[in-house]
Design a protein around this motif. Structure first.
Motif, PDB file in Angstrom:
ATOM      1  N   TRP A   1      35.794  46.589  45.949  1.00 40.40           N
ATOM      2  CA  TRP A   1      36.084  47.361  44.567  1.00 40.40           C
ATOM      3  C   TRP A   1      35.713  46.512  43.990  1.00 40.40           C
ATOM      4  CZ3 TRP A   1      40.459  51.112  44.727  1.00 40.40           C
ATOM      5  CH2 TRP A   1      40.096  52.270  45.482  1.00 40.40           C
ATOM      6  N   LEU A   2      36.294  45.319  43.694  1.00 35.82           N
ATOM      7  CA  LEU A   2      35.601  44.008  42.808  1.00 35.82           C
ATOM      8  C   LEU A   2      34.100  43.623  42.711  1.00 35.82           C
ATOM      9  CD1 LEU A   2      38.924  42.135  42.980  1.00 35.82           C
ATOM     10  CD2 LEU A   2      37.795  43.438  41.192  1.00 35.82           C
ATOM     11  N   ARG A   3      34.134  43.749  44.089  1.00 34.53           N
ATOM     12  CA  ARG A   3      32.491  43.173  43.987  1.00 34.53           C
ATOM     13  C   ARG A   3      31.605  44.506  43.331  1.00 34.53           C
ATOM     14  NH1 ARG A   3      34.416  41.177  49.275  1.00 34.53           N
ATOM     15  NH2 ARG A   3      34.116  43.165  50.673  1.00 34.53           N
ATOM     16  N   ARG A   4      31.809  46.142  43.950  1.00 36.86           N
ATOM     17  CA  ARG A   4      30.699  47.093  44.172  1.00 36.86           C
ATOM     18  C   ARG A   4      31.296  47.119  42.069  1.00 36.86           C
ATOM     19  NH1 ARG A   4      33.001  51.688  46.571  1.00 36.86           N
ATOM     20  NH2 ARG A   4      32.986  50.406  48.134  1.00 36.86           N
ATOM     21  N   SER A   5      32.130  46.313  40.951  1.00 36.94           N
ATOM     22  CA  SER A   5      31.911  46.082  39.959  1.00 36.94           C
ATOM     23  C   SER A   5      31.213  44.801  38.849  1.00 36.94           C
ATOM     24  CB  SER A   5      33.464  46.046  39.562  1.00 36.94           C
ATOM     25  OG  SER A   5      34.147  44.998  39.973  1.00 36.94           O
ATOM     26  N   GLY A   6      31.216  43.736  40.526  1.00 33.75           N
ATOM     27  CA  GLY A   6      30.266  43.363  40.178  1.00 33.75           C
ATOM     28  C   GLY A   6      30.930  41.744  39.873  1.00 33.75           C
ATOM     29  N   ASP A   7      32.564  42.090  40.552  1.00 32.63           N
ATOM     30  CA  ASP A   7      33.345  40.400  40.882  1.00 32.63           C
ATOM     31  C   ASP A   7      33.334  39.743  41.900  1.00 32.63           C
ATOM     32  OD1 ASP A   7      34.222  40.651  37.542  1.00 32.63           O
ATOM     33  OD2 ASP A   7      35.522  42.258  37.711  1.00 32.63           O
ATOM     34  N   ALA A   8      33.633  39.035  42.012  1.00 33.07           N
ATOM     35  CA  ALA A   8      34.131  37.853  43.606  1.00 33.07           C
ATOM     36  C   ALA A   8      35.084  37.969  43.947  1.00 33.07           C
ATOM     37  CB  ALA A   8      33.561  37.324  43.088  1.00 33.07           C
ATOM     38  N   PRO A   9      35.899  38.619  44.740  1.00 30.06           N
ATOM     39  CA  PRO A   9      37.283  39.229  44.892  1.00 30.06           C
ATOM     40  C   PRO A   9      37.972  37.957  44.645  1.00 30.06           C
ATOM     41  CG  PRO A   9      35.996  39.042  46.771  1.00 30.06           C
ATOM     42  CD  PRO A   9      34.642  39.011  45.960  1.00 30.06           C
ATOM     43  N   LEU A  10      39.535  37.101  44.980  1.00 30.82           N
ATOM     44  CA  LEU A  10      39.902  36.847  43.564  1.00 30.82           C
ATOM     45  C   LEU A  10      39.631  36.019  44.608  1.00 30.82           C
ATOM     46  CD1 LEU A  10      42.673  38.522  42.876  1.00 30.82           C
ATOM     47  CD2 LEU A  10      41.392  37.588  41.447  1.00 30.82           C
ATOM     48  N   GLY A  11      39.275  35.774  46.465  1.00 25.29           N
ATOM     49  CA  GLY A  11      39.844  34.326  46.807  1.00 25.29           C
ATOM     50  C   GLY A  11      38.467  33.623  47.201  1.00 25.29           C
ATOM     51  N   ARG A  12      37.434  34.279  46.183  1.00 25.37           N
ATOM     52  CA  ARG A  12      36.614  33.354  46.867  1.00 25.37           C
ATOM     53  C   ARG A  12      35.778  33.337  45.136  1.00 25.37           C
ATOM     54  NH1 ARG A  12      34.377  34.772  51.631  1.00 25.37           N
ATOM     55  NH2 ARG A  12      35.101  36.869  52.294  1.00 25.37           N
ATOM     56  N   LEU A  13      36.268  32.807  44.027  1.00 28.75           N
ATOM     57  CA  LEU A  13      36.141  32.194  42.694  1.00 28.75           C
ATOM     58  C   LEU A  13      36.391  30.466  43.122  1.00 28.75           C
ATOM     59  CD1 LEU A  13      38.363  34.785  40.491  1.00 28.75           C
ATOM     60  CD2 LEU A  13      35.858  34.493  41.017  1.00 28.75           C
ATOM     61  N   ARG A  14      36.769  29.762  43.922  1.00 33.29           N
ATOM     62  CA  ARG A  14      36.600  28.569  43.608  1.00 33.29           C
ATOM     63  C   ARG A  14      36.074  27.873  44.741  1.00 33.29           C
ATOM     64  NH1 ARG A  14      42.735  27.746  44.856  1.00 33.29           N
ATOM     65  NH2 ARG A  14      43.173  29.226  45.652  1.00 33.29           N
ATOM     66  N   GLU A  15      35.526  26.836  44.472  1.00 34.83           N
ATOM     67  CA  GLU A  15      34.967  25.969  45.702  1.00 34.83           C
ATOM     68  C   GLU A  15      36.191  25.474  45.860  1.00 34.83           C
ATOM     69  OE1 GLU A  15      31.543  25.829  46.757  1.00 34.83           O
ATOM     70  OE2 GLU A  15      31.209  27.861  45.297  1.00 34.83           O
TER      71      GLU A  15
END
Length: 92
Positions: free
Chosen positions: A66-80
């Motif tokens: 749902w986060l991806r569909r709304s244009g956001d990255a899931p929390l675990g993929r936000l930082r390198e």
């Protein structure tokens, strides 16, 4: 119109899961929007995607989708994450 709460979301989600014979339940846009907003609040307070999903009675896979569909990255993929220097010679 009443304001949605986490408990209200859980009740409605449970009803939808119980009403389905097969497959994943379909959630209306209002419930999805509430869950995405809840995930944003979790992010702001330092909680994980799994914690936010657990509070809502959802799987982290569903909330992440749902986060991806709304244009956001899931929390675990936000930082390198950088590779440790001891292993950097392997990344050629």
């Amino acid at each position: 119109m009443t304001t949605m709460t986490v408990e209200g979301f859980r009740r409605e989600a449970e009803q939808r899961r119980g009403a389905r014979r097969r497959g994943a339940p379909r959630y209306p846009a209002g419930l999805v929007a509430f869950a995405v907003q809840h995930a944003h609040a979790a992010r702001a307070s330092g909680r994980s995607l799994a914690a936010a999903a657990g509070e809502l009675g959802l799987s982290s896979m569903t909330l992440g989708a749902w986060l991806r569909r709304s244009g956001d990255a899931p929390l675990g993929r936000l930082r390198e994450v950088e590779a440790p220097t001891a292993l950097s010679h392997l990344a050629r």
